[in-house]
Design an enzyme around this catalytic site. Structure first.
Site, PDB file in Angstrom:
ATOM      1  CG  ASP A 101      -1.927   1.327   1.386  1.00  0.00           C
ATOM      2  OD1 ASP A 101      -2.663   1.267   0.518  1.00  0.00           O
ATOM      3  OD2 ASP A 101      -1.741   2.029   2.454  1.00  0.00           O
TER       4      ASP A 101
ATOM      5  CB  VAL B  59       5.664   1.961  -1.936  1.00  0.00           C
ATOM      6  CG1 VAL B  59       4.857   0.684  -1.942  1.00  0.00           C
ATOM      7  CG2 VAL B  59       5.546   2.746  -3.442  1.00  0.00           C
ATOM      8  CG  HIS B  60       2.986   7.571  -2.557  1.00  0.00           C
ATOM      9  ND1 HIS B  60       2.273   6.558  -3.177  1.00  0.00           N
ATOM     10  CD2 HIS B  60       1.939   8.230  -1.805  1.00  0.00           C
ATOM     11  CE1 HIS B  60       0.883   6.459  -2.983  1.00  0.00           C
ATOM     12  NE2 HIS B  60       0.746   7.566  -2.062  1.00  0.00           N
TER      13      HIS B  60
ATOM     14  CD  GLU C 106      -2.396   2.933  -3.265  1.00  0.00           C
ATOM     15  OE1 GLU C 106      -3.007   3.335  -3.713  1.00  0.00           O
ATOM     16  OE2 GLU C 106      -1.897   2.365  -2.360  1.00  0.00           O
TER      17      GLU C 106
ATOM     18  CG  ASP D  92      -0.612   8.565 -14.906  1.00  0.00           C
ATOM     19  OD1 ASP D  92      -0.957   8.805 -13.847  1.00  0.00           O
ATOM     20  OD2 ASP D  92       0.407   9.028 -15.424  1.00  0.00           O
TER      21      ASP D  92
ATOM     22  CG  HIS E 201      -6.277   9.006 -12.819  1.00  0.00           C
ATOM     23  ND1 HIS E 201      -7.088   8.255 -12.081  1.00  0.00           N
ATOM     24  CD2 HIS E 201      -5.221   9.526 -12.005  1.00  0.00           C
ATOM     25  CE1 HIS E 201      -6.657   8.270 -10.711  1.00  0.00           C
ATOM     26  NE2 HIS E 201      -5.384   9.069 -10.708  1.00  0.00           N
TER      27      HIS E 201
ATOM     28  CG  HIS F 143      -9.457  -0.425  -2.307  1.00  0.00           C
ATOM     29  ND1 HIS F 143      -8.514  -0.612  -2.701  1.00  0.00           N
ATOM     30  CD2 HIS F 143      -9.378   0.473  -1.344  1.00  0.00           C
ATOM     31  CE1 HIS F 143      -7.331  -0.142  -2.283  1.00  0.00           C
ATOM     32  NE2 HIS F 143      -7.751   0.479  -1.342  1.00  0.00           N
ATOM     33  CG  ASP F 144      -7.436   3.860  -2.705  1.00  0.00           C
ATOM     34  OD1 ASP F 144      -8.137   4.034  -1.652  1.00  0.00           O
ATOM     35  OD2 ASP F 144      -6.230   3.335  -3.017  1.00  0.00           O
TER      36      ASP F 144
ATOM     37  CG  ASN G  29     -10.865   6.995  -0.964  1.00  0.00           C
ATOM     38  OD1 ASN G  29     -11.349   6.763   0.034  1.00  0.00           O
ATOM     39  ND2 ASN G  29      -9.755   6.442  -1.464  1.00  0.00           N
TER      40      ASN G  29
END
Length: 581
Positions: free
Chosen positions: A244, A246-247, A281, A307, A310, A378-379, A383
């Site tokens: 989850d 990782v940034h 992610e 990307d 989106h 899921h996001d 969200n």
């Protein structure tokens, strides 16, 4: 039985096991570690007290029978009689299916999910990707506020239920991937700070102070996280892990934590003699994450590609708020770029971030399967204020176009549970916090967040209301009736085509060619001899495919191949897959 715990700042550590208290001794060979022996068996309850404080669960607890605040329990992994020999299932050529145990079935348990695995086999996916399973307060939640990173949420069935799930999945030929969260732990039931410097205020994340990956004491914290990851893969025979966000793993050390983790996972794969993989992610659009370590990268095996999502979402819905803005300027051009170059933001200006973002992928060195493509996750559903799925936003034909693009694109496809039949149920954000103050803060914070985007407070579901979770459970009567049955058949056909046409799993990202017409709203691309065309417009489109004869493999609406003039006449809001002969 030997017990041990890392508590580097403690002056005294005691073990309580089955009501018997023993003082632990410092390990002379491992600074900060305390150890000792006590009589114990599978199921024995135990915990540690630091400097005469309260008895707390083991940071490496394998089971929390009474939830995150209770004592730990001993788990003897050798007691489970595995039935299915398993040589592993690698990621290349795979189709992932993201599944939340608590809402996949109304029962909301691993055993209830196990009973539905036949559906996934008939669908044709290759791997089940489970959302996080670590214990969290209450019964129901998304799982990203978990604690006890080595244990299985007890209301889902605990360790034995996960083993039964994996065993049955492997028996059916399905690989199993688990979503793990290393970037933060939940605020409730998190006792790690009582034992040592697991967190640092040197860095901050959206969830508060950062996990300590580079400050004093970070060697042991990194070992803790790596050990947890390897335990899931080894003790539960999992095939891979999804990492989850990782940034948010802030790490300034020369050897990044992800590099250390990928090296450890590769070593375990060699030791076990079966393939294992990591999927990150990442919001960074940094190719180094998925570049092999031998080539100077971090060695993670694949990453989510937002990307692609989106670009596809804006092309289908016309939405342009927030991070969609850059993609919405010319959605089909954005989609074409992701289909051929992986990233849209590859050093380009990001208006959402107010800066340049990303860097280009080296398509000659990066296999296409290292990017995961999806139209829903899921996001991206949960969200949204009301958790509305793509099928609630677009026509069935456009939803079928999304499936076509996702399942024929160069990337490793991933579906979110229920999308394969255009589920009519939403998937909303829900919690079951046992701390009233935390529950109130989460509820009020979510309503404030969406109020800033024009939503009325009463239109934002209360995460703590049990009805919010109940609305989010899949309705298993839907696949047997229209219009859901038609959508399910379309997904099955597309997945079967992907499995049967080698061009659709060709790892050469540079081999894709795309043409599109933004005014007519059609897009077509080729992969080897395969031609894929989608018409997102309401009326028919004439799409030039060339003079080479082409045979229809699958079509959402009845259509014939291109005529002598090379034009494919495709009805509005529909798609087709062809093979040139």
């Amino acid at each position: 039985m030997q017990f041990e715990v890392w508590a580097p700042q403690a002056g005294r550590v005691t073990l309580e096991c089955d009501g018997v208290t023993r003082r632990l001794e410092q390990d002379p060979e491992r600074p900060g570690w305390w150890c000792g022996r006590s009589e114990a068996r599978d199921g024995s309850r135990y915990g540690f007290a630091v400097d005469d404080g309260p008895v707390l669960p083991d940071p490496r607890s394998r089971r929390q029978p009474d939830g995150p605040d209770g004592l730990s329990a001993v788990v003897d992994h050798d007691r489970y009689p595995w039935r299915t020999p398993w040589a592993g299932r690698p990621l290349p050529g795979g189709v992932l299916y993201e599944l939340h145990v608590g809402t996949f079935t109304p029962g909301g348990t691993l055993d209830a999910a196990t009973a539905r695995l036949d559906h996934l086999v008939e669908l044709g996916v290759t791997h089940v990707q489970l959302m996080p399973l670590c214990p969290f307060p209450g019964r129901h939640g998304w799982g990203y506020e978990g604690v006890s990173l080595w244990a299985v949420h007890e209301p889902y069935g605990g360790p034995e239920a996960l083993k039964r799930f994996v065993d049955r999945a492997h028996e059916l030929g399905l690989g199993v991937v688990l979503d793990v969260v290393h970037n933060h732990l939940g605020p409730s039931g998190n006792y790690l700070p009582a034992f040592g410097p697991y967190f640092t205020d040197t860095h901050h994340t959206p969830w508060g102070v950062a996990v300590n990956l580079d400050a004093p004491g970070s060697d042991e914290v990194r070992a803790y996280l790596v050990g947890s990851a390897l335990a899931w893969l080894r003790d539960y025979r999992l095939d891979g892990l999804r990492l989850d966000a990782v940034h948010a793993l802030v790490d300034t050390r020369a050897c990044h934590f992800l590099e250390q983790l990928s090296a450890a996972v590769d070593a375990l794969a060699a030791d076990l003699g079966r393939p294992l993989f990591l999927i990150a992610e990442s919001d960074l659009n940094d190719p180094r994450i998925i570049t092999p370590r031998a080539e100077g990268g971090l060695g993670v095996h694949a990453q989510w590609n937002d990307d692609f999502h989106h670009a596809l979402h804006t092309a289908l819905t016309g939405e342009s708020q927030g991070y969609y803005a850059d993609f919405a300027r010319d959605p089909l051009a954005a989609l074409a770029k992701t289909l051929t170059r992986g990233y849209f933001h590859d050093g380009t200006w990001s208006s959402f971030r107010g800066r340049g973002h990303g860097r280009p992928l080296d398509r000659a060195r990066t296999a296409a399967h290292r990017l995961t493509g999806y139209s829903q996750t899921h996001d991206q559903i949960g969200n949204r204020a009301q958790g509305d799925r793509l099928a609630a936003l677009v026509s069935p034909g456009l939803a079928a176009c999304a499936a076509t693009l996702t399942l024929t694109a160069p990337f490793t496809p991933m579906l979110f549970m229920g999308e394969e039949w255009a589920a009519g149920t939403p998937w909303q954000f829900f919690t079951d916090h046992t701390d009233p103050e935390l529950a109130r803060a989460v509820r009020d914070g979510r309503r404030r967040e969406f109020a800033a985007h024009g939503w009325r407070e009463e239109d934002v579901p209360d995460p703590q209301d049990p009805a919010t979770r109940e609305r989010s459970c899949l309705d298993w009567s839907e696949p047997g009736r229209e219009p859901h049955a038609r959508v399910l058949d379309w997904y099955r056909r597309l997945i079967a085509l992907r499995a049967g046409q080698p061009d659709l799993t060709d790892p050469d990202l540079a081999d894709s060619r795309v043409a599109y017409d933004p005014a007519a709203r059609w897009l077509a691309f080729r992969r080897g001899d395969i031609r894929v065309a989608v018409n997102l417009g309401p009326g028919p489109a004439a799409i030039p495919l060339g003079n080479r004869p082409a045979r229809v493999l699958a079509a959402w609406e009845p259509v014939t191949g291109p005529g002598p003039d090379g034009l494919l006449h495709l009805p509005g809001e529909s798609s087709v897959v062809l093979v040139q002969e």
